[in-house]
Design an enzyme around this catalytic site. Sequence first.
Site, PDB file in Angstrom:
ATOM      1  N   HIS A 102       2.581  -2.835  -4.440  1.00  0.00           N
ATOM      2  CA  HIS A 102       2.735  -3.525  -4.469  1.00  0.00           C
ATOM      3  C   HIS A 102       4.140  -4.791  -3.982  1.00  0.00           C
ATOM      4  O   HIS A 102       3.563  -5.828  -3.657  1.00  0.00           O
ATOM      5  CB  HIS A 102       2.507  -3.801  -6.173  1.00  0.00           C
ATOM      6  N   LYS A 107     -12.388  -1.007 -16.104  1.00  0.00           N
ATOM      7  CA  LYS A 107     -10.111  -0.024 -16.704  1.00  0.00           C
ATOM      8  C   LYS A 107      -9.921  -0.183 -18.013  1.00  0.00           C
ATOM      9  O   LYS A 107     -10.386  -1.692 -18.288  1.00  0.00           O
ATOM     10  CB  LYS A 107      -9.354   0.022 -15.010  1.00  0.00           C
ATOM     11  N   ARG A 116      -3.089   2.217   1.805  1.00  0.00           N
ATOM     12  CA  ARG A 116      -2.801   2.944   2.083  1.00  0.00           C
ATOM     13  C   ARG A 116      -2.876   4.411   2.370  1.00  0.00           C
ATOM     14  O   ARG A 116      -2.053   5.332   3.142  1.00  0.00           O
ATOM     15  CB  ARG A 116      -2.429   4.185   0.308  1.00  0.00           C
ATOM     16  N   SER A 172      -0.438   2.549  -9.469  1.00  0.00           N
ATOM     17  CA  SER A 172      -0.079   2.454 -11.231  1.00  0.00           C
ATOM     18  C   SER A 172      -0.253   3.774 -11.961  1.00  0.00           C
ATOM     19  O   SER A 172      -0.327   3.863 -12.665  1.00  0.00           O
ATOM     20  CB  SER A 172      -1.061   0.930 -11.327  1.00  0.00           C
TER      21      SER A 172
HETATM   22  P1  ADP Z   1      -7.354  -3.035  -7.532  1.00  0.00           P
HETATM   23  O1  ADP Z   1      -7.424  -2.481  -8.652  1.00  0.00           O
HETATM   24  O2  ADP Z   1      -7.961  -3.769  -7.066  1.00  0.00           O
HETATM   25  O3  ADP Z   1      -6.960  -1.930  -5.966  1.00  0.00           O
HETATM   26  P2  ADP Z   1      -4.722  -2.111  -7.340  1.00  0.00           P
HETATM   27  O4  ADP Z   1      -3.401  -3.635  -8.764  1.00  0.00           O
HETATM   28  O5  ADP Z   1      -4.321  -0.615  -7.550  1.00  0.00           O
HETATM   29  O6  ADP Z   1      -5.439  -2.858  -7.517  1.00  0.00           O
HETATM   30  O7  ADP Z   1      -3.733  -3.176  -5.919  1.00  0.00           O
HETATM   31  C1  ADP Z   1      -3.682  -4.281  -5.324  1.00  0.00           C
HETATM   32  C2  ADP Z   1      -3.753  -3.850  -3.838  1.00  0.00           C
HETATM   33  O8  ADP Z   1      -2.202  -3.423  -3.836  1.00  0.00           O
HETATM   34  C3  ADP Z   1      -4.266  -3.743  -3.278  1.00  0.00           C
HETATM   35  O9  ADP Z   1      -4.246  -4.111  -1.721  1.00  0.00           O
HETATM   36  C4  ADP Z   1      -3.461  -2.281  -3.408  1.00  0.00           C
HETATM   37  O10 ADP Z   1      -4.522  -1.466  -1.532  1.00  0.00           O
HETATM   38  C5  ADP Z   1      -2.073  -2.834  -2.563  1.00  0.00           C
HETATM   39  N1  ADP Z   1      -1.353  -1.335  -3.050  1.00  0.00           N
HETATM   40  C6  ADP Z   1      -1.868  -0.737  -4.184  1.00  0.00           C
HETATM   41  N2  ADP Z   1      -0.518  -0.136  -4.265  1.00  0.00           N
HETATM   42  C7  ADP Z   1      -0.298   0.168  -2.943  1.00  0.00           C
HETATM   43  C8  ADP Z   1       1.087   1.137  -2.681  1.00  0.00           C
HETATM   44  N3  ADP Z   1       1.498   2.019  -2.907  1.00  0.00           N
HETATM   45  N4  ADP Z   1       1.369   0.042  -1.228  1.00  0.00           N
HETATM   46  C9  ADP Z   1       0.718  -0.429  -0.669  1.00  0.00           C
HETATM   47  N5  ADP Z   1      -0.227  -1.430  -0.969  1.00  0.00           N
HETATM   48  C10 ADP Z   1      -0.430  -1.526  -1.905  1.00  0.00           C
END
Ligand code: ADP
Length: 173
Positions: A23, A47, A96, A134
């Site tokens: 992130h 979630k 990803r 996460s």
């Molecule tokens: P959501 O539940 O909306 O997917 P996340 O918190 O998992 O929310 O992710 C928020 C944003 O960050 C999304 O656009 C997701 O694709 C991106 N993201 C999550 N993990 C990574 C990572 N390891 N590298 C790049 N982008 C990521």
Amino acid sequence: MSELLNPRHAVCVGSFDPITLGHVDIIRRGAQVFDRLTVGIGINPDKQPLFSREERLALMGEVLAPLENVQVMGFDGLAVNFVQEQGAAVLLRGVRSLMDIEGELTMSLTNRALAPEIETVFLMANENYSHISSTLIKQIARFAQDDAAARLESFVPPEVVGPLLKKYRTANP
Ligand code: ADP
């Protein structure tokens, strides 16, 4: 794009439960591409979060403080409504994998139908962080033993390690 919405202002939405190095990488790169980046912590009704929204706001505020053109906020409801409320013209997402692209494509088409004036922009994950999620981090924090802190440091910002371990220690004293 609508003239009322700023095309140099992007909003990155997600659950960030908790914020990971993946992130941070997307947010840092987005903050270089756009003049202003707002990070929106949403509520995913499917979630059950580990960190409350207040905890995530505080942690992310600390981690992202060095990025001067980035601000962190919570929001309820649809992401496109939040983007519009912020006066931004861009919704920023990270991808990803091919699996991510499939879901993100559907979401971006839905968002375009809801708010055609908002453009979704994708940044490809950095290959060093593309395996990080996460969900994976919560599993490591739950099951890792004495080496947990050292292991977590490769996945989350240092500010997150302590609060993350504390969650599981409190749950399994
Ligand atoms: P959501 O539940 O909306 O997917 P996340 O918190 O998992 O929310 O992710 C928020 C944003 O960050 C999304 O656009 C997701 O694709 C991106 N993201 C999550 N993990 C990574 C990572 N390891 N590298 C790049 N982008 C990521």
